[in-house]
Design an enzyme around this catalytic site. Structure first.
Site, short mmCIF file in Angstrom:
data_model
loop_
_atom_site.label_atom_id
_atom_site.label_comp_id
_atom_site.label_asym_id
_atom_site.label_seq_id
_atom_site.Cartn_x
_atom_site.Cartn_y
_atom_site.Cartn_z
N THR A 159 1.59 -6.09 -3.06
CA THR A 159 0.25 -5.91 -3.62
C THR A 159 -0.26 -4.52 -3.30
O THR A 159 0.51 -3.64 -2.89
CB THR A 159 -0.69 -7.03 -3.12
OG1 THR A 159 -1.93 -6.96 -3.82
CG2 THR A 159 -0.97 -6.94 -1.63
N ASN A 160 -1.54 -4.28 -3.48
CA ASN A 160 -2.11 -2.96 -3.18
C ASN A 160 -3.46 -3.11 -2.49
O ASN A 160 -3.91 -4.22 -2.23
CB ASN A 160 -2.22 -2.13 -4.48
CG ASN A 160 -3.06 -2.85 -5.52
OD1 ASN A 160 -4.22 -3.15 -5.29
ND2 ASN A 160 -2.46 -3.14 -6.67
#
Ligand code: C5P
Length: 423
Positions: free
Chosen positions: A222-223
């Site tokens: 993810t980020n």
């Protein structure tokens, strides 16, 4: 020292009459009055006699800084800026919204019948502003056919109902009848006041949060996107009167009251949700941070390490570019009318953002410099530049994500108005 709570533009200098009746939930509305006051509203409280058995007028006066009204025969105080003659007329006349929270079964019955036996019920008859009621009572009382019939009558007259929640009552019983918490009540107040805003009658789709790309049943890539900017945009669109669909992977954030929430996780689930939601929508605000790549294979079982492993290599494959898909769909059906993209860049911000504006067929691009600590991911403030198709460039100073959102919504509303005028 901590910062003062942020004013809510929609609530600033709005005159809210808060009617408090005799339910134990009256204690919760001291907090409501306080939060409305902090948001910039002018809150005048009317208490019934029964309400004063639970909370004192002084409690409300302390948090609103304004006189509290309890008596039909008491003249309005000049200090509140109201006419000093008959209180109920003065109070009702100047108000933008009358909120009765908590509303007991008894007060609901009186309102349904048009009875006027105390300052609150008289004011409810005299007021010309919208009336919102938030019932709070034991589950049995709430579900009683008499109460339900009274609620139907009131709703039929256009009264706004804040549905009570399910839960445990002071009596220990469980059922439907609890007063919602302050943020939910404020969300309903915002909905009521924002109904006639610049986006009234418009459908707005907002995406928020970072995508999660599965590696195996346990892990994902993810980020750093928190979803805060997207949620602030959804709230600003709601405040402007829009119908809002919020497609989000940041479901830990409190949902803005009135938004239709569509939960997603991966870029592909986000794409499907977006392509569906934008059909017939006026606006797409694409604030989500979409992963450009995802693992080429998702392992069915948890990936195990071996004793002699020194590392593993992950193969990634390209995700669809959602805005390009929207662009293609838009050329065939014309929806959405306005598309706004967001570019988070750590270098060559404006050149990259302008390139994306053109390539992705956007109307506005919000360029976000993520190299600064006080802007971008996770924090509550942002520093952005808004680019448009005419080559215009609007740099905004450091401000809250709320304020950034309001300015973006203003730009979007202006674009929609231009389109309507030229079509
Ligand atoms: O190309 P880049 O990812 O920097 O563009 C950012 C904008 O494009 C954002 O509005 C983001 O939500 C959107 N985007 C997208 N599909 C992707 C990647 C980004 O729609 N696969």
């Amino acid at each position: 020292m901590t910062m003062a709570p942020e004013k809510i533009t929609l609530l600033e200098n709005k005159r809210i009459l808060l009617g408090v009746t005799g339910s134990i939930a009256a204690y919760k509305t001291v907090d409501l009055a306080s939060k409305l006051n902090q948001a910039g509203a002018l809150v005048d409280v009317i208490m019934t006699e029964a309400a004063q058995q639970f909370v004192t007028p002084l409690a409300f006066q302390s948090v609103t800084g304004r006189a509290v009204y309890t008596d039909l025969w008491q003249p309005a105080s000049a200090g509140n800026g109201l006419p000093t003659h008959i209180a109920h007329v003065g109070l009702g006349e100047g108000a933008d919204l009358l909120v009765i929270a908590p509303a007991t079964a008894h007060t609901l019955a009186k309102l349904a019948q048009g009875l006027a036996d105390n300052l609150l019920t008289v004011t409810a008859l005299a007021a010309r502003c919208p009336l919102m009621i938030a019932p709070a009572m034991d589950g049995g009382m709430y579900m009683h056919p008499a109460t339900q019939a009274n609620l139907q009558t009131l709703q039929g007259r256009g009264v706004l109902l804040v549905e009570p929640e399910e839960g445990r009552f002071a009596s220990g019983l469980v059922g439907k009848g609890r007063l919602p918490e302050t943020p939910t009540l404020i969300g309903h107040v915002r909905r009521a006041l924002g109904g006639t805003g610049r986006l009234a009658g418009r459908r707005v789709v907002v995406t928020a949060g970072g995508t999660a790309e599965a590696l195996d049943p346990v892990r994902y890539i993810t980020n750093r996107s928190s979803g805060k900017q997207g949620y602030a945009l959804a709230q600003a669109a709601l405040d402007a009167g829009a119908t809002v669909t919020l497609i989000t992977s940041a479901q830990h954030l409190p949902a803005p009251t009135g938004a239709h929430i569509v939960p997603v996780d991966s870029a592909r689930s986000l794409r499907d949700a977006v392509l569906h939601a934008v059909q017939g929508a006026d606006v797409l605000l694409m604030a989500a941070a979409v992963a450009d790549f995802r693992p080429a294979q998702v392992a069915e079982q948890k990936i195990k390490k071996q004793d002699n492993d020194t590392g593993i290599t992950l193969e990634l494959t390209r995700n669809p570019d959602i805005l390009l898909d929207v662009k293609a769909q838009r050329t065939t059906d014309g929806w959405p009318r306005v598309v706004v993209g967001f570019a988070a860049e750590s270098e060559n911000l404006l050149a990259n953002a302008r390139d994306k504006l053109q390539r992705k067929g956007l109307d506005l691009m919000v360029a976000n410099d993520i190299s600064a600590a006080d802007a971008g991911f996770s924090v509550d403030t942002n520093r952005v530049t808004v680019l448009d198709v005419q080559g215009g460039q609007q740099p905004l100073e450091l401000m809250s994500k709320t304020r950034v959102s309001e300015l973006i919504i203003e730009r979007v509303a202006a674009l929609l108005t231009d389109q309507t005028e030229t079509s």
